[in-house]
Structures are given as structure tokens and as C-alpha cells.
Design a protein around this motif. Structure first.
Motif, PDB file in Angstrom:
ATOM      1  N   LYS A  82      15.476  22.059  -6.095  1.00 25.23           N
ATOM      2  CA  LYS A  82      14.783  22.093  -7.388  1.00 25.23           C
ATOM      3  C   LYS A  82      15.369  21.056  -8.347  1.00 25.23           C
ATOM      4  O   LYS A  82      14.636  20.285  -8.977  1.00 25.23           O
ATOM      5  CB  LYS A  82      14.868  23.492  -8.002  1.00 25.23           C
ATOM      6  CG  LYS A  82      14.045  23.653  -9.265  1.00 25.23           C
ATOM      7  CD  LYS A  82      14.007  25.115  -9.711  1.00 25.23           C
ATOM      8  CE  LYS A  82      13.079  25.306 -10.899  1.00 25.23           C
ATOM      9  NZ  LYS A  82      12.975  26.719 -11.306  1.00 25.23           N
ATOM     10  N   ALA A  83      16.699  21.005  -8.442  1.00 25.96           N
ATOM     11  CA  ALA A  83      17.351  20.072  -9.366  1.00 25.96           C
ATOM     12  C   ALA A  83      17.077  18.622  -8.970  1.00 25.96           C
ATOM     13  O   ALA A  83      16.788  17.773  -9.826  1.00 25.96           O
ATOM     14  CB  ALA A  83      18.850  20.336  -9.401  1.00 25.96           C
ATOM     15  N   VAL A  84      17.140  18.319  -7.669  1.00 25.62           N
ATOM     16  CA  VAL A  84      16.921  16.942  -7.217  1.00 25.62           C
ATOM     17  C   VAL A  84      15.461  16.548  -7.406  1.00 25.62           C
ATOM     18  O   VAL A  84      15.168  15.419  -7.828  1.00 25.62           O
ATOM     19  CB  VAL A  84      17.361  16.779  -5.750  1.00 25.62           C
ATOM     20  CG1 VAL A  84      16.931  15.420  -5.208  1.00 25.62           C
ATOM     21  CG2 VAL A  84      18.872  16.936  -5.638  1.00 25.62           C
ATOM     22  N   PHE A  85      14.539  17.438  -7.117  1.00 25.44           N
ATOM     23  CA  PHE A  85      13.128  17.154  -7.380  1.00 25.44           C
ATOM     24  C   PHE A  85      12.928  16.771  -8.843  1.00 25.44           C
ATOM     25  O   PHE A  85      12.225  15.810  -9.166  1.00 25.44           O
ATOM     26  CB  PHE A  85      12.267  18.374  -7.042  1.00 25.44           C
ATOM     27  CG  PHE A  85      11.834  18.457  -5.590  1.00 25.44           C
ATOM     28  CD1 PHE A  85      12.481  17.730  -4.605  1.00 25.44           C
ATOM     29  CD2 PHE A  85      10.792  19.282  -5.212  1.00 25.44           C
ATOM     30  CE1 PHE A  85      12.097  17.806  -3.278  1.00 25.44           C
ATOM     31  CE2 PHE A  85      10.391  19.373  -3.886  1.00 25.44           C
ATOM     32  CZ  PHE A  85      11.044  18.632  -2.920  1.00 25.44           C
ATOM     33  N   GLN A  86      13.541  17.539  -9.735  1.00 23.23           N
ATOM     34  CA  GLN A  86      13.383  17.267 -11.166  1.00 23.23           C
ATOM     35  C   GLN A  86      14.006  15.924 -11.541  1.00 23.23           C
ATOM     36  O   GLN A  86      13.444  15.172 -12.343  1.00 23.23           O
ATOM     37  CB  GLN A  86      14.000  18.409 -11.977  1.00 23.23           C
ATOM     38  CG  GLN A  86      13.201  19.712 -11.878  1.00 23.23           C
ATOM     39  CD  GLN A  86      13.922  20.909 -12.477  1.00 23.23           C
ATOM     40  OE1 GLN A  86      15.151  20.913 -12.618  1.00 23.23           O
ATOM     41  NE2 GLN A  86      13.167  21.938 -12.825  1.00 23.23           N
ATOM     42  N   GLU A  87      15.163  15.596 -10.962  1.00 28.06           N
ATOM     43  CA  GLU A  87      15.806  14.303 -11.228  1.00 28.06           C
ATOM     44  C   GLU A  87      14.914  13.140 -10.802  1.00 28.06           C
ATOM     45  O   GLU A  87      14.923  12.076 -11.424  1.00 28.06           O
ATOM     46  CB  GLU A  87      17.135  14.214 -10.480  1.00 28.06           C
ATOM     47  CG  GLU A  87      18.255  15.035 -11.075  1.00 28.06           C
ATOM     48  CD  GLU A  87      19.525  14.913 -10.236  1.00 28.06           C
ATOM     49  OE1 GLU A  87      19.688  13.875  -9.569  1.00 28.06           O
ATOM     50  OE2 GLU A  87      20.336  15.855 -10.238  1.00 28.06           O
ATOM     51  N   LEU A  88      14.161  13.341  -9.726  1.00 26.92           N
ATOM     52  CA  LEU A  88      13.284  12.286  -9.204  1.00 26.92           C
ATOM     53  C   LEU A  88      11.936  12.244  -9.920  1.00 26.92           C
ATOM     54  O   LEU A  88      11.045  11.493  -9.528  1.00 26.92           O
ATOM     55  CB  LEU A  88      13.073  12.485  -7.697  1.00 26.92           C
ATOM     56  CG  LEU A  88      14.318  12.292  -6.822  1.00 26.92           C
ATOM     57  CD1 LEU A  88      14.053  12.726  -5.394  1.00 26.92           C
ATOM     58  CD2 LEU A  88      14.765  10.824  -6.850  1.00 26.92           C
ATOM     59  N   GLY A  89      11.799  13.046 -10.966  1.00 30.53           N
ATOM     60  CA  GLY A  89      10.574  13.034 -11.758  1.00 30.53           C
ATOM     61  C   GLY A  89       9.420  13.786 -11.133  1.00 30.53           C
ATOM     62  O   GLY A  89       8.250  13.489 -11.409  1.00 30.53           O
ATOM     63  N   ALA A  90       9.733  14.759 -10.304  1.00 32.58           N
ATOM     64  CA  ALA A  90       8.678  15.504  -9.619  1.00 32.58           C
ATOM     65  C   ALA A  90       7.847  16.314 -10.618  1.00 32.58           C
ATOM     66  O   ALA A  90       8.360  16.857 -11.587  1.00 32.58           O
ATOM     67  CB  ALA A  90       9.279  16.436  -8.577  1.00 32.58           C
ATOM     68  N   GLU A  91       6.550  16.355 -10.338  1.00 25.37           N
ATOM     69  CA  GLU A  91       5.638  17.239 -11.068  1.00 25.37           C
ATOM     70  C   GLU A  91       5.389  18.441 -10.160  1.00 25.37           C
ATOM     71  O   GLU A  91       4.664  18.352  -9.190  1.00 25.37           O
ATOM     72  CB  GLU A  91       4.315  16.525 -11.359  1.00 25.37           C
ATOM     73  CG  GLU A  91       4.474  15.232 -12.135  1.00 25.37           C
ATOM     74  CD  GLU A  91       3.182  14.433 -12.151  1.00 25.37           C
ATOM     75  OE1 GLU A  91       2.106  15.006 -11.857  1.00 25.37           O
ATOM     76  OE2 GLU A  91       3.262  13.230 -12.434  1.00 25.37           O
ATOM     77  N   MET A  92       6.011  19.566 -10.496  1.00 28.35           N
ATOM     78  CA  MET A  92       5.954  20.722  -9.613  1.00 28.35           C
ATOM     79  C   MET A  92       4.873  21.702 -10.054  1.00 28.35           C
ATOM     80  O   MET A  92       4.716  21.975 -11.237  1.00 28.35           O
ATOM     81  CB  MET A  92       7.311  21.429  -9.583  1.00 28.35           C
ATOM     82  CG  MET A  92       8.444  20.553  -9.084  1.00 28.35           C
ATOM     83  SD  MET A  92       8.112  19.731  -7.494  1.00 28.35           S
ATOM     84  CE  MET A  92       7.902  21.153  -6.427  1.00 28.35           C
ATOM     85  N   ASN A  93       4.145  22.213  -9.068  1.00 27.46           N
ATOM     86  CA  ASN A  93       3.100  23.201  -9.333  1.00 27.46           C
ATOM     87  C   ASN A  93       3.610  24.630  -9.210  1.00 27.46           C
ATOM     88  O   ASN A  93       3.188  25.507  -9.953  1.00 27.46           O
ATOM     89  CB  ASN A  93       1.931  22.993  -8.370  1.00 27.46           C
ATOM     90  CG  ASN A  93       1.222  21.686  -8.611  1.00 27.46           C
ATOM     91  OD1 ASN A  93       1.682  20.636  -8.175  1.00 27.46           O
ATOM     92  ND2 ASN A  93       0.113  21.715  -9.331  1.00 27.46           N
ATOM     93  N   PHE A  94       4.492  24.882  -8.249  1.00 31.97           N
ATOM     94  CA  PHE A  94       5.074  26.227  -8.130  1.00 31.97           C
ATOM     95  C   PHE A  94       6.348  26.171  -7.296  1.00 31.97           C
ATOM     96  O   PHE A  94       6.589  25.223  -6.548  1.00 31.97           O
ATOM     97  CB  PHE A  94       4.079  27.236  -7.536  1.00 31.97           C
ATOM     98  CG  PHE A  94       3.493  26.851  -6.203  1.00 31.97           C
ATOM     99  CD1 PHE A  94       4.211  27.015  -5.019  1.00 31.97           C
ATOM    100  CD2 PHE A  94       2.201  26.347  -6.119  1.00 31.97           C
ATOM    101  CE1 PHE A  94       3.663  26.670  -3.799  1.00 31.97           C
ATOM    102  CE2 PHE A  94       1.648  26.000  -4.891  1.00 31.97           C
ATOM    103  CZ  PHE A  94       2.375  26.163  -3.733  1.00 31.97           C
ATOM    104  N   TRP A  95       7.164  27.236  -7.458  1.00 30.85           N
ATOM    105  CA  TRP A  95       8.421  27.367  -6.723  1.00 30.85           C
ATOM    106  C   TRP A  95       8.468  28.648  -5.899  1.00 30.85           C
ATOM    107  O   TRP A  95       9.458  28.928  -5.237  1.00 30.85           O
ATOM    108  CB  TRP A  95       9.613  27.359  -7.695  1.00 30.85           C
ATOM    109  CG  TRP A  95       9.872  26.014  -8.261  1.00 30.85           C
ATOM    110  CD1 TRP A  95       9.483  25.556  -9.488  1.00 30.85           C
ATOM    111  CD2 TRP A  95      10.561  24.920  -7.636  1.00 30.85           C
ATOM    112  NE1 TRP A  95       9.886  24.258  -9.658  1.00 30.85           N
ATOM    113  CE2 TRP A  95      10.552  23.837  -8.544  1.00 30.85           C
ATOM    114  CE3 TRP A  95      11.180  24.741  -6.408  1.00 30.85           C
ATOM    115  CZ2 TRP A  95      11.138  22.613  -8.258  1.00 30.85           C
ATOM    116  CZ3 TRP A  95      11.766  23.522  -6.120  1.00 30.85           C
ATOM    117  CH2 TRP A  95      11.749  22.479  -7.045  1.00 30.85           C
TER     118      TRP A  95
END
Length: 230
Positions: A82-95
Motif C-alpha cells: 500500500k505504501a509503495v503504491f502510494q509513493e509511485l502515485g497509484a490511483e487506488m480503487n479499493f484495498w
């Protein structure tokens, strides 16, 4: 489809297997499923349980159309996805999804590429690939039908479940005197690979259903093309 497994506990096929390691079965199971769906698997290996390793491996997969990770999407001390996705600028729909197996499951986009974070347990990984990644692949490749065939079959066992999640039971579908019948493949734990190996279908039990008894009709996702042509 770029495929990445995560976890210090994983050993690849060419590595020694010690008491504190388990085989990286997910990458190869997912690769086979990608090929079956008409895609080209790109195996990225194993990301270790630290953010730097995960960032490096994900970056290697950004030239693919889809990135599929397994493991690291729960809330444990070493789950950094989750943290790395956010660092890479991910646009997340759900977890998370209200399904079993496969509740901890991430989906979004990283630099415009579809990114799926599947659970680490092998059966959970296979089932969530089947229900989410495979349809996305087929839709992206221009097909108009991207779900498995669904039939109704007569359930042959007794089961009970909570009403908090939709269940996908691994099943064995048969035809007896023109009647479709289905039962589970046995123990349904998410680490029991044989439950998936023996399955030719997934039994779809909605979250509102508390119990099934022999004779109940259930929806079944047919995994085997061979079954349909018999």
C-alpha cells in the motif's frame, strides 16, 4: 502481464528450500493463468520485505499492460504494498473486497497501468486472478465476453457460512442423467492447493446465504472448456 511475488519467506524454483522457506508457487500459477487467457507473462521474480526491493521490482514491470502482485496487501508489519503504491502515485480503487477467499485485495492504476495486489495464499491468489484479472485481460484484448460460462447446478453437500462475504468454493461439476450436480473438492482452506487443482468450477455463494443443503440450486462458474463440450 508483469507478475511479482513478495515475501522474505519465498524461495524460487532454482533456490535451496530450507525450513524457513516456502516455494514461490504463486508466480507460476499466475503465469499459467495469464497464458490460458491469451496473455504474455513477464516474471519479475520475488520482492523482499522492504520498500526499496518492492519499488525496484514494480518499476521493472511498468512497461507491461497489467501488473499483478501476490502477497503484501494485508495489514501486517511487513506488508508494504500500500505504501509503495502510494509513493509511485497509484490511483487506488479499493484495498479490500467482501469475498472469500481473497478479502485483502488491491486494485488501481500505476502510471496508467492496471495494478492488482492479490493475496499471498495460493488459492486466494488463483481465485482472485480468475474473478478479477482474467476478465480485465479479456476486456482489454477486445473480447465482448470476458466472464466464464455460468450454469446452475444442484448442490450435493451441507455447508454453513457467515453473511459478511461472498464465497467462491472450489467445486467438482458433473452431469448425471442430464442433471448438473456439484460438490466441493474437499477442504477449502486458502493454502490447500489441491482444492484448486481438483476443481473444474467455482461455486458462487452470495453473502446473504447462510447455509446450503443437498438439492439447493447454486450458480457455478465453469472453469473447464472440456466440460462444456462433453
Amino acid at each position: 502481464v508483469a507478475i511479482l511475488a513478495t515475501g522474505d519467506e519465498l524461495a524460487d524454483l532454482d533456490e535451496p528450500l530450507t525450513d524457513d522457506k516456502i516455494i514461490n508457487s504463486n508466480s507460476y500459477g499466475i503465469a499459467a493463468a495469464v497464458q490460458e487467457a491469451g496473455g504474455i507473462p513477464l516474471l519479475l521474480g520475488i520482492a523482499r520485505d522492504n520498500p526499496a526491493s518492492l519499488r525496484e521490482k514494480i518499476a521493472q514491470g511498468l512497461n507491461a499492460d497489467i501488473i499483478v502482485l501476490s502477497g503484501g496487501v494485508s495489514m501486517g508489519d511487513y506488508d508494504f504494498t500500500k505504501a509503495v503504491f502510494q509513493e509511485l502515485g497509484a490511483e487506488m480503487n479499493f484495498w479490500k473486497l467482501a469475498i472469500r477467499p481473497g478479502q485483502p485485495l488491491a486494485f488501481g492504476k500505476i502510471q496508467g497501468k492496471l495494478a492488482f495486489g492479490l493475496p499471498g495464499n495460493p488459492v486466494s491468489s488463483m481465485v482472485t486472478f480468475e474473478m478479477l484479472v482474467r476478465p480485465a485481460m479479456l476486456k482489454m484484448s477486445g473480447q465482448s465476453r470476458y466472464g466464464r460460462p455460468i450454469v446452475q447446478a444442484m448442490f450435493q453437500e451441507k455447508i454453513s457460512k457467515g453473511t459478511d462475504r461472498r464465497h467462491f468454493l472450489r467445486g467438482s461439476l458433473t452431469r448425471e442423467d442430464g442433471v448438473l450436480k456439484v460438490r466441493t473438492t474437499g477442504a477449502q482452506g486458502s493454502g490447500i492447493l489441491t482444492s484448486m487443482v481438483k476443481a473444474n468450477c467455482l461455486i458462487d455463494v452470495s453473502e446473504s446465504v447462510e447455509r446450503l443443503v443437498p438439492g439447493d440450486m447454486v450458480d457455478v462458474h465453469v472453469l473447464s472448456d472440456d466440460f462444456l463440450v462433453k
